[in-house]
Motif scaffolding. Structure first.
Motif, PDB file in Angstrom:
ATOM      1  N   PHE A   1       0.832  -1.206   0.000  1.00 58.29           N
ATOM      2  CA  PHE A   1       0.000   0.000   0.000  1.00 58.29           C
ATOM      3  C   PHE A   1       0.865   1.254   0.000  1.00 58.29           C
ATOM      4  O   PHE A   1       0.600   2.206  -0.734  1.00 58.29           O
ATOM      5  CB  PHE A   1      -0.917  -0.018   1.225  1.00 58.29           C
ATOM      6  N   ARG A   2       1.925   1.251   0.827  1.00 54.84           N
ATOM      7  CA  ARG A   2       2.778   2.443   0.906  1.00 54.84           C
ATOM      8  C   ARG A   2       3.493   2.702  -0.419  1.00 54.84           C
ATOM      9  O   ARG A   2       3.674   3.856  -0.816  1.00 54.84           O
ATOM     10  CB  ARG A   2       3.785   2.289   2.052  1.00 54.84           C
ATOM     11  N   ARG A   3       3.904   1.629  -1.117  1.00 60.02           N
ATOM     12  CA  ARG A   3       4.559   1.828  -2.415  1.00 60.02           C
ATOM     13  C   ARG A   3       3.594   2.442  -3.423  1.00 60.02           C
ATOM     14  O   ARG A   3       3.946   3.361  -4.164  1.00 60.02           O
ATOM     15  CB  ARG A   3       5.108   0.495  -2.938  1.00 60.02           C
ATOM     16  N   LEU A   4       2.365   1.918  -3.449  1.00 60.89           N
ATOM     17  CA  LEU A   4       1.361   2.481  -4.349  1.00 60.89           C
ATOM     18  C   LEU A   4       1.014   3.918  -3.953  1.00 60.89           C
ATOM     19  O   LEU A   4       0.894   4.800  -4.802  1.00 60.89           O
ATOM     20  CB  LEU A   4       0.088   1.618  -4.312  1.00 60.89           C
ATOM     21  N   PHE A   5       0.878   4.141  -2.654  1.00 62.17           N
ATOM     22  CA  PHE A   5       0.546   5.472  -2.132  1.00 62.17           C
ATOM     23  C   PHE A   5       1.630   6.467  -2.524  1.00 62.17           C
ATOM     24  O   PHE A   5       1.351   7.586  -2.964  1.00 62.17           O
ATOM     25  CB  PHE A   5       0.407   5.367  -0.610  1.00 62.17           C
ATOM     26  N   GLU A   6       2.884   6.057  -2.386  1.00 64.93           N
ATOM     27  CA  GLU A   6       4.002   6.947  -2.681  1.00 64.93           C
ATOM     28  C   GLU A   6       4.093   7.243  -4.176  1.00 64.93           C
ATOM     29  O   GLU A   6       4.467   8.341  -4.585  1.00 64.93           O
ATOM     30  CB  GLU A   6       5.304   6.306  -2.193  1.00 64.93           C
ATOM     31  N   ALA A   7       3.722   6.242  -5.014  1.00 69.97           N
ATOM     32  CA  ALA A   7       3.841   6.415  -6.462  1.00 69.97           C
ATOM     33  C   ALA A   7       2.667   7.169  -7.073  1.00 69.97           C
ATOM     34  O   ALA A   7       2.712   7.525  -8.244  1.00 69.97           O
ATOM     35  CB  ALA A   7       3.947   5.038  -7.130  1.00 69.97           C
ATOM     36  N   PHE A   8       1.628   7.445  -6.283  1.00 67.94           N
ATOM     37  CA  PHE A   8       0.442   8.102  -6.828  1.00 67.94           C
ATOM     38  C   PHE A   8       0.819   9.495  -7.318  1.00 67.94           C
ATOM     39  O   PHE A   8       1.477  10.252  -6.609  1.00 67.94           O
ATOM     40  CB  PHE A   8      -0.638   8.183  -5.752  1.00 67.94           C
ATOM     41  N   PRO A   9       0.428   9.872  -8.548  1.00 68.52           N
ATOM     42  CA  PRO A   9       0.899  11.142  -9.120  1.00 68.52           C
ATOM     43  C   PRO A   9       0.299  12.380  -8.468  1.00 68.52           C
ATOM     44  O   PRO A   9       0.896  13.453  -8.526  1.00 68.52           O
ATOM     45  CB  PRO A   9       0.477  11.042 -10.589  1.00 68.52           C
ATOM     46  N   ASP A  10      -0.878  12.266  -7.867  1.00 67.19           N
ATOM     47  CA  ASP A  10      -1.484  13.426  -7.202  1.00 67.19           C
ATOM     48  C   ASP A  10      -0.953  13.562  -5.786  1.00 67.19           C
ATOM     49  O   ASP A  10      -0.503  12.579  -5.167  1.00 67.19           O
ATOM     50  CB  ASP A  10      -3.001  13.278  -7.159  1.00 67.19           C
ATOM     51  N   ALA A  11      -1.018  14.790  -5.258  1.00 69.88           N
ATOM     52  CA  ALA A  11      -0.671  15.019  -3.851  1.00 69.88           C
ATOM     53  C   ALA A  11      -1.697  14.293  -2.993  1.00 69.88           C
ATOM     54  O   ALA A  11      -2.891  14.588  -3.054  1.00 69.88           O
ATOM     55  CB  ALA A  11      -0.680  16.509  -3.547  1.00 69.88           C
ATOM     56  N   THR A  12      -1.254  13.331  -2.195  1.00 70.66           N
ATOM     57  CA  THR A  12      -2.174  12.444  -1.491  1.00 70.66           C
ATOM     58  C   THR A  12      -1.802  12.355  -0.020  1.00 70.66           C
ATOM     59  O   THR A  12      -0.632  12.196   0.326  1.00 70.66           O
ATOM     60  CB  THR A  12      -2.140  11.034  -2.118  1.00 70.66           C
ATOM     61  N   VAL A  13      -2.820  12.466   0.835  1.00 75.40           N
ATOM     62  CA  VAL A  13      -2.623  12.293   2.277  1.00 75.40           C
ATOM     63  C   VAL A  13      -3.681  11.335   2.794  1.00 75.40           C
ATOM     64  O   VAL A  13      -4.790  11.257   2.258  1.00 75.40           O
ATOM     65  CB  VAL A  13      -2.691  13.635   3.051  1.00 75.40           C
ATOM     66  N   LEU A  14      -3.326  10.605   3.860  1.00 80.26           N
ATOM     67  CA  LEU A  14      -4.249   9.714   4.553  1.00 80.26           C
ATOM     68  C   LEU A  14      -4.619  10.366   5.871  1.00 80.26           C
ATOM     69  O   LEU A  14      -3.742  10.767   6.642  1.00 80.26           O
ATOM     70  CB  LEU A  14      -3.597   8.347   4.792  1.00 80.26           C
TER      71      LEU A  14
END
Length: 636
Positions: free
Chosen positions: A284-297
Motif C-alpha cells: 500500500f505504501r509503495r502504491l501510495f508513494e507512487a500516486f501522481p497526485d498530492a495524497t494524504v491519509l
C-alpha cells in the motif's frame, strides 16, 4: 446445498424495540422469526415449544432475571444460544449472563450489522461482545481473583471463567504482573508463540516480545503503565514489536496493552500477528508513494497519518512536519465532511463511495491556490481512514480568472471592448483545447498506468482483506480518472466537434442528470446546425448557464429549448430552482459569470437576457446570429 435458515425468537417488553427487532430479522433471507415474547415466562415457553437456534433476550423484563431465564431456556432447549441485549455496557452483568450460558452481550443501539453478525456467530457456537467490555470483564475477574489470593482463598470458579473468557476472545492475550512476569495466557497466545500455557507462567514478558519496533525493551513500556509514568500519558500503549516463538523464529506483532483498573497492579496485553498486514502495508505504501497526485491519509478526527512525495512537493512541507497535524493546515476552509460523516459507524459499505469537490488549499509559505480533491474512504481495524488526492487547479482556473480580470479592467478603462473580448474568448477556447490535450496525453495516461499496475497486483493477491483495501484504492484511482475525463469533456466536448451543437448539449444534459439527479429535457427545433464558430459560442454560453443551475439553483428540473430565429439560434434555459435577485448578484465583486454570458453574445451582435427572482426559478434566454462570428472590429 441451501443452508437452513437460522430460527430466532425475540424477547423484549418494549413494543417499539420488539417491532424493530422483528423487522430487522424478517428482512434477512438467512433468518426466520419464529416467535416474540414480552416476559421471561413467555420466552421460556416459546424456546421449549419451537426450539429456536437463537434467542435475542432483553436483560430486564418482567417476571424473572436474565441468568435464570438463560438457564431455563437451555435446560429445555440445549441447542438454543442466547444473545443478551442491555441498555449499557456493564461488566458485572456481562459476566453474570455469560456464566449462565449466554453467547453474546450487546448494547442496544449498536449497528444492525453487529446484531446480525452476533446471531450468525451464536448459531456457530461463538461468543460476541465488544473488545472494551471484554477487557472490563477480564479486569473485574482478575481483581476478584487477586483479592481472593491475598486472603488465601482462590476462587477457582472465577479463575476458570476468566480462562474460558480469555480463550473466547479473538486475540492472543497475556496478563502480566507488576514485575513483568507472565501470570496468565489464553490458548491463542500459547499457539501463536508455540508454547504450552504452563511453560509461560512466571517467565518475563520479554520472552515473547523482547523489544518494540524502535528498540525499547517491551517490559519497560509495560512498567510505565503499571507506574502510570509520566502521569499525563494516556493509560494505554500501542506499538509494533518483534515477537519470538519458542523455536526462535521471529515475526512482527502488534501490541496493545492496558493497565489493570481500580488500583490493581499489572497489565493486560493483547497481541496480533501482523506478518501479512506488514506485507500489505508495504504494498500500500509503495502504491501510495507512487500516486501522481498530492495524497494524504487522514483519520476521522482530521489528523494526517500519511503523506506522499507529491504532497510534499505541492505544499512545500516535509512529510514529518505534516504527520500528526490537522488537515486544516493544508485545507483551511474545508467542510468537515471530507473526513467525518455523521454516524459513520452506523453506515454501510455504500457510504464509502469516493466523492470529489473543489477547495482552496494553502502552501507552507501561506499562499492559497485552488485544488480538486478526490475523497475516498477505507474501513480498517482502527476505523474509517480517508484518502485525499489533491490536484492543483491553478492552471485550469487561470484562464477564466484572467478573463474576468481583463473584463473588469476593460470596463473600468473604457478600452476597445469588443476587440479585447474577441481576443480573450478566442484565447480561452485555445487554452481549453491545450489543457484538454495535456490532460489526455499526460495526466490521464499516468492514472491509467497506475490502474493497470493495480490490476497486475490484484492477480498476485489472494487474501480477502488485501483485496478489499486494493479495491478501495482502485475505486479512488477510477474516480480520479473519471474526473479527468470530465474535465476533458468540459474543455473539449467531442460531440461539439464531430456531431454538432444539439448532440453536444444533449450529452452535457445527460451528464448533468446522471451526476446531480436534476431532471433534464431538451426541445430541439433547429432545422440546421449553426456554423462551427457560432456553435462553439452557443455551447459555451449554455454551458455557463447550466453550470449555474448545477452549483446554485437547487433545481429539480431544467428545460433547454433550441429554435432557429431570424438567421440565428435562440436558446432558452429554464429551471425551477430557488431563483435570485439578478441585480444584487451582478453587483457583487467576483461574480462575472452572468456578465460574461451577456458579453459573449454581445461581441457577435447577439443578445442575452436573464430573468429570475427568489423562489421563482431562473430563465436564461439568448440569441446568436449565424453570420459574423468572433471577428475583431474592422476585420472582414
Amino acid at each position: 446445498m441451501v443452508e437452513p435458515r437460522i430460527r430466532v425468537v425475540i424477547a423484549d417488553d418494549d413494543r417499539a424495540m420488539r417491532d424493530a427487532l422483528a423487522d430487522l430479522i424478517s428482512s434477512q433471507s438467512e433468518l426466520e422469526l419464529v416467535g416474540e415474547a414480552v416476559n421471561h415466562d413467555d420466552v421460556i415457553r416459546l424456546a421449549a415449544r419451537d426450539r429456536p437456534r437463537v434467542v435475542v433476550l432483553d436483560i430486564r423484563m418482567p417476571g424473572g432475571t436474565a441468568p435464570a431465564t438463560i438457564k431455563a431456556i437451555q435446560d429445555r432447549s440445549p441447542t438454543t444460544a442466547v444473545i443478551v441485549l442491555s441498555a449499557y455496557e456493564n461488566a458485572s452483568n456481562a459476566i453474570e449472563v455469560l456464566a449462565a450460558g449466554a453467547s453474546a452481550y450487546l448494547v442496544k443501539g449498536s449497528r444492525d450489522e453487529e446484531l446480525l453478525e452476533a446471531i450468525a456467530r451464536a448459531a456457530r457456537g461463538q461468543l460476541s461482545m465488544s473488545a472494551a467490555l471484554a477487557r472490563e470483564c477480564v479486569f473485574l475477574l482478575r481483581r476478584e481473583l487477586e483479592n481472593e489470593r491475598r486472603s488465601g482463598a482462590v476462587a477457582l470458579q472465577n479463575a476458570n471463567l476468566l480462562r474460558q473468557l480469555l480463550d473466547r476472545v479473538e486475540a492472543a492475550v497475556v496478563l502480566v504482573a507488576a514485575d513483568g512476569s507472565i501470570e496468565l495466557v489464553n490458548a491463542r497466545a500459547a499457539r501463536l508463540f508455540g508454547y504450552r500455557r504452563t511453560e509461560l507462567i512466571d517467565l518475563p514478558v520479554t520472552t515473547l516480545v523482547p523489544t518494540s519496533k524502535y528498540g525499547e525493551p517491551a517490559d519497560e513500556l509495560l512498567h510505565r503503565l503499571v507506574r502510570r509514568e509520566p502521569p499525563d500519558e494516556e493509560p494505554a500503549v500501542h506499538f509494533t514489536a518483534t515477537g519470538r516463538r519458542k523455536d526462535g523464529t521471529t515475526f512482527p506483532v502488534e501490541v496493545s496493552a492496558t493497565p489493570m483498573p481500580h488500583g490493581q497492579r499489572g497489565v493486560a496485553v493483547f497481541l496480533r500477528d501482523v506478518s501479512e498486514l506488514s506485507l500489505t502495508e508495504a504494498r500500500f505504501r509503495r502504491l501510495f508513494e507512487a500516486f501522481p497526485d498530492a495524497t494524504v491519509l487522514v483519520d476521522t478526527d482530521g489528523t494526517i497519518q500519511l503523506v506522499n512525495a507529491a504532497a510534499e512537493q505541492l505544499f512545500g512541507y516535509a512529510r514529518e512536519d505534516l504527520v500528526g497535524q490537522e488537515v486544516d493546515v493544508l485545507l483551511p476552509e474545508h467542510p468537515v465532511t471530507i473526513y467525518r460523516r455523521e454516524a459513520d459507524d452506523t453506515r454501510g459499505a455504500q457510504d464509502l463511495t469516493p466523492v470529489s469537490m473543489e477547495l482552496t488549499a494553502r502552501r507552507r509559505d501561506g499562499s492559497d491556490f485552488p485544488v480538486s480533491v478526490s475523497i475516498g474512504r477505507i474501513r480498517t481495524d482502527e476505523g474509517v481512514q480517508v484518502i485525499l488526492a489533491m490536484r492543483d487547479m491553478t492552471e485550469m482556473a487561470g484562464s477564466r480568472a484572467a478573463l474576468e480580470r481583463s473584463v473588469e479592467t476593460l470596463r473600468a478603462a473604457g478600452q476597445s471592448h469588443r476587440n479585447v473580448l474577441v481576443d480573450l474568448v478566442g484565447a480561452q477556447e485555445r487554452e481549453r483545447w491545450r489543457i484538454a490535450a495535456g490532460i489526455h496525453d499526460d495526466s490521464l495516461q499516468v492514472i491509467t498506468a497506475a490502474a493497470l499496475r493495480l490490476q497486475q497486483l490484484r492477480r498476485r493477491l489472494s487474501d480477502p482483506e488485501d483485496l478489499r483495501v486494493l479495491a478501495k484504492l482502485e475505486e479512488t484511482i477510477r474516480l480520479a480518472a473519471d474526473r479527468l475525463r470530465r474535465l476533458i469533456f468540459d474543455f473539449r466536448p467531442p460531440a461539439l466537434e464531430h456531431e454538432g451543437l444539439v448532440a453536444a448539449i444533449k450529452a452535457y444534459l445527460e451528464q448533468l442528470q446522471t451526476e446531480t439527479g436534476i431532471e433534464c429535457h431538451l426541445d430541439n427545433r433547429l432545422e440546421e446546425e449553426p456554423p462551427r464558430q457560432t456553435r462553439v459560442l452557443i455551447y459555451r454560453i449554455a454551458q455557463d448557464a447550466l453550470m449555474n443551475v448545477r452549483k446554485h439553483a437547487r433545481a429539480r428540473r431544467v428545460d433547454v429549448r433550441l429554435v432557429g430565429v431570424e438567421g440565428g439560434t435562440l436558446v432558452e434555459i429554464t429551471d425551477d430552482g430557488v431563483g435570485f435577485d439578478v441585480r444584487s448578484v451582478e453587483g457583487r465583486p467576483g461574480h462575472l459569470g452572468l456578465t460574461l454570458m451577456r458579453d459573449r453574445a454581445d461581441i457577435v451582435g447577439g443578445w442575452c437576457r436573464i430573468e429570475s427572482a427568489p423562489g421563482a426559478g431562473t430563465t436564461v434566454e439568448f440569441w446568436i446570429p449565424h453570420e459574423g462570428g468572433l471577428r475583431r472590429g474592422g476585420e472582414e
